[in-house]
Scaffold this active site. Structure first.
Site, short mmCIF file in Angstrom:
data_model
loop_
_atom_site.label_atom_id
_atom_site.label_comp_id
_atom_site.label_asym_id
_atom_site.label_seq_id
_atom_site.Cartn_x
_atom_site.Cartn_y
_atom_site.Cartn_z
N ASN A 12 0.84 -1.31 0.03
CA ASN A 12 0.01 0.05 -0.03
C ASN A 12 0.77 1.36 -0.03
O ASN A 12 1.44 1.29 1.14
CB ASN A 12 -0.92 -0.18 1.27
CG ASN A 12 -1.72 1.32 1.44
OD1 ASN A 12 -1.86 1.86 0.47
ND2 ASN A 12 -2.63 1.52 2.49
N TRP A 13 1.16 1.81 -0.98
CA TRP A 13 1.89 2.91 -1.26
C TRP A 13 1.45 4.17 -0.81
O TRP A 13 2.07 5.30 -0.56
CB TRP A 13 2.27 3.22 -2.78
CG TRP A 13 2.93 2.08 -3.58
CD1 TRP A 13 3.43 0.90 -2.71
CD2 TRP A 13 3.41 1.89 -4.60
NE1 TRP A 13 4.08 0.09 -3.70
CE2 TRP A 13 4.03 0.91 -5.02
CE3 TRP A 13 3.47 2.89 -5.71
CZ2 TRP A 13 4.68 0.37 -6.25
CZ3 TRP A 13 3.78 2.31 -7.10
CH2 TRP A 13 4.39 1.18 -7.39
N LYS A 14 0.18 4.23 -0.27
CA LYS A 14 -0.73 5.35 0.22
C LYS A 14 -0.52 6.60 -0.51
O LYS A 14 -0.44 6.45 -1.78
CB LYS A 14 -0.11 5.44 1.71
CG LYS A 14 -0.49 4.38 2.62
CD LYS A 14 -0.17 4.65 4.21
CE LYS A 14 0.04 3.21 4.69
NZ LYS A 14 0.00 3.62 6.20
N HIS A 102 -9.70 0.97 4.71
CA HIS A 102 -8.53 0.99 5.44
C HIS A 102 -8.74 1.95 6.79
O HIS A 102 -9.41 2.87 6.52
CB HIS A 102 -7.58 1.60 4.55
CG HIS A 102 -6.17 1.60 4.99
ND1 HIS A 102 -5.60 2.45 5.89
CD2 HIS A 102 -5.07 0.88 4.95
CE1 HIS A 102 -4.56 2.36 6.40
NE2 HIS A 102 -3.98 1.25 5.79
N GLU A 104 -7.13 4.28 7.72
CA GLU A 104 -6.94 5.74 7.53
C GLU A 104 -8.00 6.47 6.91
O GLU A 104 -8.68 7.74 7.21
CB GLU A 104 -5.74 6.12 6.83
CG GLU A 104 -4.53 5.62 7.75
CD GLU A 104 -3.41 5.30 7.06
OE1 GLU A 104 -3.22 5.60 5.64
OE2 GLU A 104 -2.31 4.92 7.54
N GLU A 174 -5.55 -5.29 10.62
CA GLU A 174 -4.51 -4.35 10.72
C GLU A 174 -4.81 -3.46 12.23
O GLU A 174 -5.86 -2.43 12.04
CB GLU A 174 -4.33 -3.26 9.69
CG GLU A 174 -4.24 -3.72 8.20
CD GLU A 174 -3.75 -2.82 7.42
OE1 GLU A 174 -2.63 -2.91 7.15
OE2 GLU A 174 -4.67 -1.92 7.08
N GLY A 180 2.33 2.14 10.86
CA GLY A 180 3.01 3.18 10.64
C GLY A 180 3.55 3.75 12.08
O GLY A 180 4.34 4.67 12.30
N SER A 216 3.05 -2.25 10.43
CA SER A 216 4.74 -2.24 10.69
C SER A 216 5.25 -3.53 10.33
O SER A 216 6.33 -3.93 11.10
CB SER A 216 4.97 -1.68 12.00
OG SER A 216 4.52 -0.42 12.34
N GLY A 237 2.77 -1.06 4.32
CA GLY A 237 2.61 0.26 4.14
C GLY A 237 4.18 0.35 3.81
O GLY A 237 4.76 0.28 2.79
N GLY A 238 4.87 1.10 4.81
CA GLY A 238 6.30 2.03 4.64
C GLY A 238 7.16 0.86 4.03
O GLY A 238 7.77 1.38 3.12
C1 PEP Z 1 -0.92 0.03 6.17
O1 PEP Z 1 -1.10 1.12 5.96
O2 PEP Z 1 -1.88 -0.65 5.75
C2 PEP Z 1 0.02 -0.38 6.79
C3 PEP Z 1 0.14 -1.56 7.26
O3 PEP Z 1 1.24 0.40 7.02
P1 PEP Z 1 2.88 -0.09 7.86
O4 PEP Z 1 3.26 -0.98 7.09
O5 PEP Z 1 3.45 1.28 7.44
O6 PEP Z 1 2.21 -0.10 9.30
#
Ligand code: PEP
Length: 261
Positions: A12-14, A102, A104, A174, A180, A216, A237-238
């Protein structure tokens, strides 16, 4: 225990990477996947809307073994929804997956359970695959209410869904406190929640849905989470913004699946 499901890793490049950067990352992923193919793992990337056309084009022209997801979609077919994108528009771009709900989107853009359910239905009715995101905030976990919270989110989104759409559904657990933040749920916490989510899904007649973990995940913790947490893959994500760390996570899933089969 039932046979392991083919793992799925989604990046997920957000709201990161313009279309030039997105093409570059897509190409880097392609090169690394050619050197070390993900034989047992499905790989998906979810770029921002404005990058989708470029990424689906590069994936097709360079035969990169990934499919493409959108991070969100509007449930309406068309009309006066300024700034929004429809499922049909995504389909025309070659997008195959949509992330729905999601945390967010739920927290920052007022996506409530009813909108999540409507969006999920709009996606699967068009034949696209959906990744339903669920997970509790820290205060919910501190009260020990995470199971009830996640059950409620799953039922709100999936209850009454026509069984023929079951094969299009993936769930990503999640925990919001792990997204994050660098805090990862322990393998034991992940295992408990995977078991819980699978039992709720069984009650909804969705036993074939893959259940992912997100929060994470990185190259260092992926191997133990996939082995001990019994996940069917990850929503990342990251760590998906760097081809090397994304590929290390894919490699961990691939190795684990090869061992378990
Ligand atoms: C996400 O946004 O779905 C996520 C899991 O982010 P991160 O891996 O950065 O915690």
């Amino acid at each position: 225990m039932s046979a392991p499901k083919k793992p799925l890793v989604i990046g997920n490049w957000k709201m990161n990477l313009d279309f030039v950067e997105a093409v570059h990352l897509g190409q880097q992923i392609g090169v690394l996947l050619k050197n070390r193919p993900a034989e047992h793992t499905d790989v998906v990337v979810a770029p921002p809307f404005v990058d989708l056309r470029s990424v689906t084009s590069i994936v097709a022209s360079e035969r990169i073994a990934v499919t493409v997801a959108a991070q969100h979609v509007n449930p309406n077919e068309n009309g006066a929804h300024t700034g929004e994108i429809s499922v049909a528009m995504l389909q025309r771009l070659g997008v195959e997956w949509v992330l729905v709900g999601h945390s967010e989107r739920r927290a920052l853009y007022a996506m409530d359970d009813a909108i999540v359910a409507a969006t999920l239905r709009a996606v699967v009715r068009s034949g696209l695959k959906v990744v339903l995101c669920v997970g509790e905030a820290l205060d919910v976990r501190e009260e020990g209410d995470q199971d009830e919270w996640v059950r409620r989110q799953l039922r709100a989104a999936l209850e009454g869904l026509d069984e023929r759409f079951g094969e299009l559904v993936t769930v990503a657990y999640e925990p919001i406190w792990a997204i994050g933040t660098g805090l990862t749920a322990t393998s034991a916490q992940v295992y408990e929640m995977m078991t819980h989510v699978r039992s709720v899904l069984a009650g909804l007649k969705l036993v074939d849905a893959r259940v992912l973990y997100g929060g994470s995940v990185n190259a260092e913790n992926a191997a133990s989470l996939v082995a001990e947490g019994h996940v069917d893959g990850f929503l990342v994500g990251g760590a998906s913004l760097k081809a090397e760390s994304f590929l290390a996570i894919i490699g961990a899933c691939d190795d684990c699946y090869a061992l378990k089969r």
